[in-house]
Design a protein around this motif. Sequence first.
Motif, PDB file in Angstrom:
ATOM      1  N   TRP A 153       0.742  -1.127  -0.066  1.00  0.00           N
ATOM      2  CA  TRP A 153      -0.061   0.028  -0.023  1.00  0.00           C
ATOM      3  C   TRP A 153       0.782   1.310   0.154  1.00  0.00           C
ATOM      4  CZ3 TRP A 153      -5.185   0.949  -0.604  1.00  0.00           C
ATOM      5  CH2 TRP A 153      -5.650   2.465  -0.040  1.00  0.00           C
ATOM      6  N   ALA A 154       2.050   1.239   0.898  1.00  0.00           N
ATOM      7  CA  ALA A 154       2.897   2.277   0.724  1.00  0.00           C
ATOM      8  C   ALA A 154       3.586   2.925  -0.509  1.00  0.00           C
ATOM      9  CB  ALA A 154       3.821   2.170   1.957  1.00  0.00           C
ATOM     10  N   GLN A 155       3.614   1.746  -1.432  1.00  0.00           N
ATOM     11  CA  GLN A 155       4.139   1.818  -2.602  1.00  0.00           C
ATOM     12  C   GLN A 155       3.235   2.246  -3.695  1.00  0.00           C
ATOM     13  OE1 GLN A 155       7.503   2.306  -3.188  1.00  0.00           O
ATOM     14  NE2 GLN A 155       8.382   1.335  -1.548  1.00  0.00           N
ATOM     15  N   GLY A 156       1.927   2.573  -3.344  1.00  0.00           N
ATOM     16  CA  GLY A 156       0.920   2.750  -4.336  1.00  0.00           C
ATOM     17  C   GLY A 156       0.317   1.788  -4.894  1.00  0.00           C
ATOM     18  N   PHE A 157       0.102   0.686  -4.288  1.00  0.00           N
ATOM     19  CA  PHE A 157      -0.713  -0.718  -5.016  1.00  0.00           C
ATOM     20  C   PHE A 157      -1.725  -0.800  -4.087  1.00  0.00           C
ATOM     21  CE2 PHE A 157       3.579  -1.118  -6.287  1.00  0.00           C
ATOM     22  CZ  PHE A 157       3.348  -1.450  -7.475  1.00  0.00           C
TER      23      PHE A 157
END
Length: 623
Positions: A153-157
């Motif tokens: 989630w933190a990487q944009g997924f």
Amino acid sequence: MAPRTYNPCSYLPRRLQIVTSLALFVLFCIALFGQSTVDVPYRDQVNQGARKVSSYLPKTPSLPQGLNIFKSPAHSPPPEQANSTSGEARWFSDWKWMNPFSSSITLDENRAVLPPLAKRPPVYTYFDAEWYKDETSLESVHHLLLIWRRAWWAQGFKPVVLGRPEAMNNPLYAKMATLQLEDDLKTDVMRWLAWGNMGTGVMANYVALPMAPHDDPLLAYLRRGEYPQLTRYDGLESGLFDGPKDQINKAIEQVLSAKKPIKAKSVIEMLDKDTIHVDNNQKAIAFYSSKNIAKYYKPIAEKLASDDKEVSREGLRLLPQLIISHLHTTWQNSFSSGIAVLKPLPDHMFTLVKPAIELARNLSQCTESPQPASCPPNREKCVPCVSSHPLLISQPKMFRNTSDLFTIGTVPHPYTMTSLQHQTDSLTIRFIRRTTKRDEWLLAATKEFLGTGMSSFARIPHIKDAVASDYGSARSLWLTPDNLAEENNAQLHRDLAWSLGFPVPTLESTLDNGRSETPVPGPERRPPAPKPEGKIPDPVELVHEGTLLEKARLVLKSKGPRNSIPIRDAVEAWNLADTEVWRFVRAWNARRTVERRKWEDEEKAYAGTEGSKGSWSRWFDRD
């Protein structure tokens, strides 16, 4: 000459004669025509008759409401978007978010314009409840799934946990059910069936996590969400795949159509070289497979392989701690220049920025690890976290746009800043106009970055870009004093765990019965606070700053004295640029929380969600 007759009106002036004549004429008409024997209908009777007549008339286009030929036309504000409010924060997502003032777009002073939400491509993992039966192991796996969700989630997924129901929905499942497959191969085929049912996307093992800077080429490619061919990555075994739906199901058909007997243990062993492409250049994904654990983390591998169930469970319990420490180490390695706690106006701002300094100290310390000073499997030459060489913390007066420096900025409301700067809560409009400077915080924060010749209004887009752009949001954290308030501390740490990809360590989390092991710092080895700039307040001044800060919070929530609201509005009007930045940061943080909570509500029935005790019913079946 005939004698002149007597005229009683001749004694009056000519103008008064005319007025008197007209008055007599009006009285005569009223007396003659004022009485009538005709019955006048009541209002209701008139309305009823009008409705009967209108029913026979043709319908005409309706006129705009509030039509007034003497009134200037006005534009209507854009409609409220779904999930665009949180508390007092309101926002509107639009591509014009770089406009200096949001009110020119929203026609609402209290509504900030934010960039449209970036589309999060799905990343899937597969978990089967039959793999683990005891409660302790299930708790450890639930923790691993939560760590996996946070990291992606933190990487944009958008991380999604799949299971048997998704696999059984694939039309190819019926064909697989008729085959006699080995347990390992059957499990892998079920994983591919679940992925093929969902469609195009990324499939990752739940111990395969992104451990690289946000702008890593592989992560940037995966975030685009376009996968032209079925691909796996060298060195990750079955840890990570990406590809389109048709090629995924084509690969499954190839496996299910193979000639008997089938001795393979995984799907990739049965695929032709032309079916799946192999990428040899990746250093972004850390895969904690049995092979890598045995190679790099032997103490944990020995426990996991133990015949003693209690020892094996202990090894599974230590694995999440190891992964969290590596996520934190990877983040620290991305910012070799350290952490900058922005403090543009150093005088009387000690209490305001103190929570940000404590946050920086927590981020610079080492996370508790079962194998201290170790590195992730994809970064053997990392710089491990050692308490004797903590991450540097500085307190610059100006924002520096540096890629290897992580910035924590506390953006105060102009009323809060003015109250602290002048050490008083008795502000007046006369005092504001004649004593205070306009947009003092923004001008000071961007002085080095943008120079001194630019107006405060022209500086707003640059600071918005630092807050909300893809590049800026990965290298900085901007908060309001309300975000850093003590009563919001738990919520802040939950939000940061999802924004950074790992839970922020605290002093309590690094202690074990009051003791600490090197290199994990205890109270005696915790990174020291940076030397404060400006005047160091004495204890009395610190108490006064805290009192002013609390009173300002009440005023911003419209809970202060009655005469404080007009003063607050006057301060906002006097500091338009500072107010715009404060509203933008408040809305930006609120929207990130709303986005995550909405997603968590959608996923709360599945394993790996935060605080979801009810998720066991689906994934963790019980007899």
